[in-house]
Design an enzyme around this catalytic site. Structure first.
Site, short mmCIF file in Angstrom:
data_model
loop_
_atom_site.label_atom_id
_atom_site.label_comp_id
_atom_site.label_asym_id
_atom_site.label_seq_id
_atom_site.Cartn_x
_atom_site.Cartn_y
_atom_site.Cartn_z
N THR A 1 0.78 -1.23 -0.14
CA THR A 1 -0.09 -0.09 0.01
C THR A 1 1.01 1.21 0.11
O THR A 1 0.51 2.21 -0.54
CB THR A 1 -0.70 -0.06 1.16
OG1 THR A 1 -1.74 -1.27 1.11
CG2 THR A 1 -1.73 1.11 1.30
N GLU B 1 33.79 -16.13 -10.25
CA GLU B 1 33.73 -15.97 -8.66
C GLU B 1 32.31 -15.40 -8.48
O GLU B 1 31.52 -15.57 -7.64
CB GLU B 1 34.85 -15.47 -7.96
CG GLU B 1 35.95 -16.36 -8.09
CD GLU B 1 37.27 -15.70 -7.55
OE1 GLU B 1 38.18 -16.48 -7.10
OE2 GLU B 1 37.17 -14.44 -7.32
N HIS C 1 33.87 -37.96 -10.59
CA HIS C 1 34.24 -37.92 -9.35
C HIS C 1 35.68 -37.31 -8.96
O HIS C 1 36.43 -37.60 -8.09
CB HIS C 1 34.48 -39.20 -8.89
CG HIS C 1 33.28 -40.12 -9.06
ND1 HIS C 1 32.25 -40.63 -7.99
CD2 HIS C 1 32.68 -40.80 -10.34
CE1 HIS C 1 31.26 -41.23 -8.34
NE2 HIS C 1 31.48 -41.57 -9.87
N LYS D 1 49.71 -12.22 -9.74
CA LYS D 1 48.60 -13.36 -9.30
C LYS D 1 47.40 -12.56 -10.14
O LYS D 1 47.20 -11.40 -9.93
CB LYS D 1 48.31 -13.30 -7.86
CG LYS D 1 47.49 -14.51 -7.80
CD LYS D 1 47.45 -14.81 -6.17
CE LYS D 1 46.68 -16.03 -5.95
NZ LYS D 1 45.27 -16.14 -6.12
N SER E 1 45.84 -10.18 -6.19
CA SER E 1 46.35 -9.99 -4.91
C SER E 1 46.75 -8.83 -4.42
O SER E 1 47.44 -8.12 -5.23
CB SER E 1 47.28 -11.24 -4.82
OG SER E 1 47.92 -11.22 -3.31
N SER E 2 46.74 -8.55 -3.04
CA SER E 2 47.16 -7.17 -2.76
C SER E 2 48.65 -7.57 -2.23
O SER E 2 49.30 -6.56 -1.90
CB SER E 2 46.34 -6.66 -1.45
OG SER E 2 46.41 -7.60 -0.28
N ASN F 1 -4.53 -3.98 -3.69
CA ASN F 1 -4.66 -5.82 -3.84
C ASN F 1 -4.72 -6.40 -5.30
O ASN F 1 -4.68 -7.54 -5.49
CB ASN F 1 -5.79 -6.21 -2.92
CG ASN F 1 -5.79 -5.79 -1.48
OD1 ASN F 1 -4.67 -5.08 -1.12
ND2 ASN F 1 -7.14 -5.67 -0.95
#
Length: 473
Positions: free
Chosen positions: A105, A336, A193, A329, A323-324, A146
């Protein structure tokens, strides 16, 4: 108009009393109360959801004007106000937190008030003069939260699918198919596997992903068909109270034209307003897509792992330092990110399922949560797949030598020997190869289990990794 602490304001009145509203604001007193009541997340309504609500208001204003329920003058003013919002104006006026009053509402009145006040300006009146254009009596004529909000979720979902997810999925499928063609001649070791398995084509791995995403497009399209069945016109409880007899059919027709979709009126308005099943179904199809996207993103990360101590069968494009502290790298950040977004979509799906079952009698008051989670899921999945495609998939390169070395070194090649020397002999050959380091070919020939020509034919990697021709019968 008055001055208080240097700020201009106007006075608005509702059934609970009077309040001061900033004079420049297009929202009104009910929106102000919602802002005070719900300082919860700071998350404002999604633009697509606003579009959906405003499109409904445009369609209803046209229909009510045609049917004589409101004057043509008011109808035209409201429609002009909706067009301005759809063109990007007044967007900062939709301010109610996504976690708000049940059923929506507060957000609904925010829409009604902004459109009413802009329509007043267009008619030469001051904002807040609701005798001329009322948020409730005119913008909201024949409507209720509604029936408007469940319709808005439907329209918002359809818009988000059309503009975000479907194009992104299509582009991802095309990119994967292109990589499949590029890598079709590369043989790599299969893995089941997480252990060595029979050889496969790198190209077919990408083509399998393309097929998986294509199948999801079909599933989502089937699930979204129910979004085109509208309960709009049911008013407060599904009975159509205070609506023109022709209104529900006319408004569905106008909305169909506005979004170019075959919308239709539900056969039972009360059922369409109460059940959240269409949203659960679409959300479930999104969750299903998300689960496979996680699998694909994890596969990409594994195949790109390394560069010295992992599989490194492919090279994902490096898009930022990884990488820091470790120079040189890089990380598979697009894959990700994809997993993180997909996990969020799965969480949204669970929340939608809980909210959908929480309705009582004639109304489900958890619709604001469903609206945000469903539309947001569609859009972040679309944005994610678009980014993954452009900054990930399209730039993938294959490490041909590494793929071939793994394929040739896999003990699973012994599987092809089963029909020729038997399972037990093949298992013994594999065991000896693992212990001694000798190749499978060398051991088979030393033990005179097969002749050289026959062995060369059986252990042909190109033939072993080729898929059988498709047979629809």
């Amino acid at each position: 108009m008055s001055e208080t602490t240097g700020a201009a304001y106007r006075i608005e009145k509702d059934s609970m009393g009077e309040r001061q509203i900033p004079v420049e604001a297009y929202y009104g007193i009910q929106t102000l109360r919602a802002m005070e009541n719900f300082p919860i997340s700071g998350i404002k309504p999604l633009p697509t959801y606003v579009d959906a609500c405003v499109l409904i208001k445009k369609a209803t204003a046209i229909a009510n004007g045609e049917l004589g329920c409101i004057s043509q003058e008011l109808s035209h003013a409201i429609v002009q106000a909706t067009d301005e919002v759809l063109q990007g104006k007044l967007r900062d006026q939709f301010v109610v937190d996504v976690y708000q009053a049940g059923a929506g509402t507060s957000h609904h009145m925010n829409i009604n008030e902004v459109l009413a006040n802009r329509a007043l300006e267009l008619l030469g009146e001051e904002k807040g003069n609701y005798k001329r254009v009322s948020p409730n009596d005119h913008v909201n004529y024949g409507q209720s939260t509604n029936d408007v909000i469940p319709t808005a979720i439907r329209i918002g979902g359809l818009l988000a699918l059309e503009h975000s997810l479907y194009p992104a999925l299509s582009d991802a499928v095309t990119a994967l198919d292109n990589k499949a063609d590029e890598f079709q001649d590369i043989v790599k070791s299969g893995r089941t596997h997480m252990q060595d398995a029979v050889p496969v084509r790198l190209g077919e791995s990408f083509r399998a992903w393309a097929q998986i995403l294509s199948d999801h497009i079909n599933r989502i399209e089937r699930a979204s068909e129910d979004l085109m069945v509208l309960g709009l016109g049911g008013s407060a409880a599904g009975t159509g109270l205070n609506t023109h007899p022709q209104y529900r059919h006319r408004v569905a027709q106008i909305l169909s034209e506005l979004i170019d979709k075959p919308l239709r009126t539900a056969p039972h308005l009360m059922a369409a307003m109460q059940s959240m099943a269409p949203f659960v179904s679409v959300s479930g199809s999104l969750r299903n897509l998300a689960q496979d996207c996680v699998k694909i993103s994890h596969d990409l990360r594994l195949m790109d792992s390394g560069p010295k101590t992992g599989l490194k069968e492919i090279q994902l494009p490096p898009v930022q330092p990884g990488s820091s502290i470790m120079p040189g790298k890089y990380n598979p950040v697009m894959a990700e990110m994809t997993s993180m977004v997909c996990f969020q979509v799965m969480g949204y799906d669970s929340a939608i399922a809980l909210a959908a079952q929480a309705g009582q009698l004639e109304l489900n008051v958890m619709m604001p949560l469903i609206a945000y989670n469903l539309i947001h899921s569609i859009e972040i999945l679309g944005n994610t797949l678009s980014a993954l495609t452009k900054r990930g998939i399209e730039g993938i390169e294959a490490n041909r030598d590494r793929c071939l070395a793994y394929a040739e070194g896999s003990l699973a090649l012994v599987t092809a020997l089963n029909p020729h020397i038997g399972y037990l002999n093949a298992a013994a050959v594999a065991k000896e190869s693992l212990i001694t380091g000798k190749s499978l070919r060398q051991i088979v020939l030393e033990q005179e289990l097969m002749n050289p020509d026959e062995l060369a034919t059986v252990l042909n990697l190109e033939q072993m990794s080729a898929l059988p021709p498709f047979d629809a019968g």
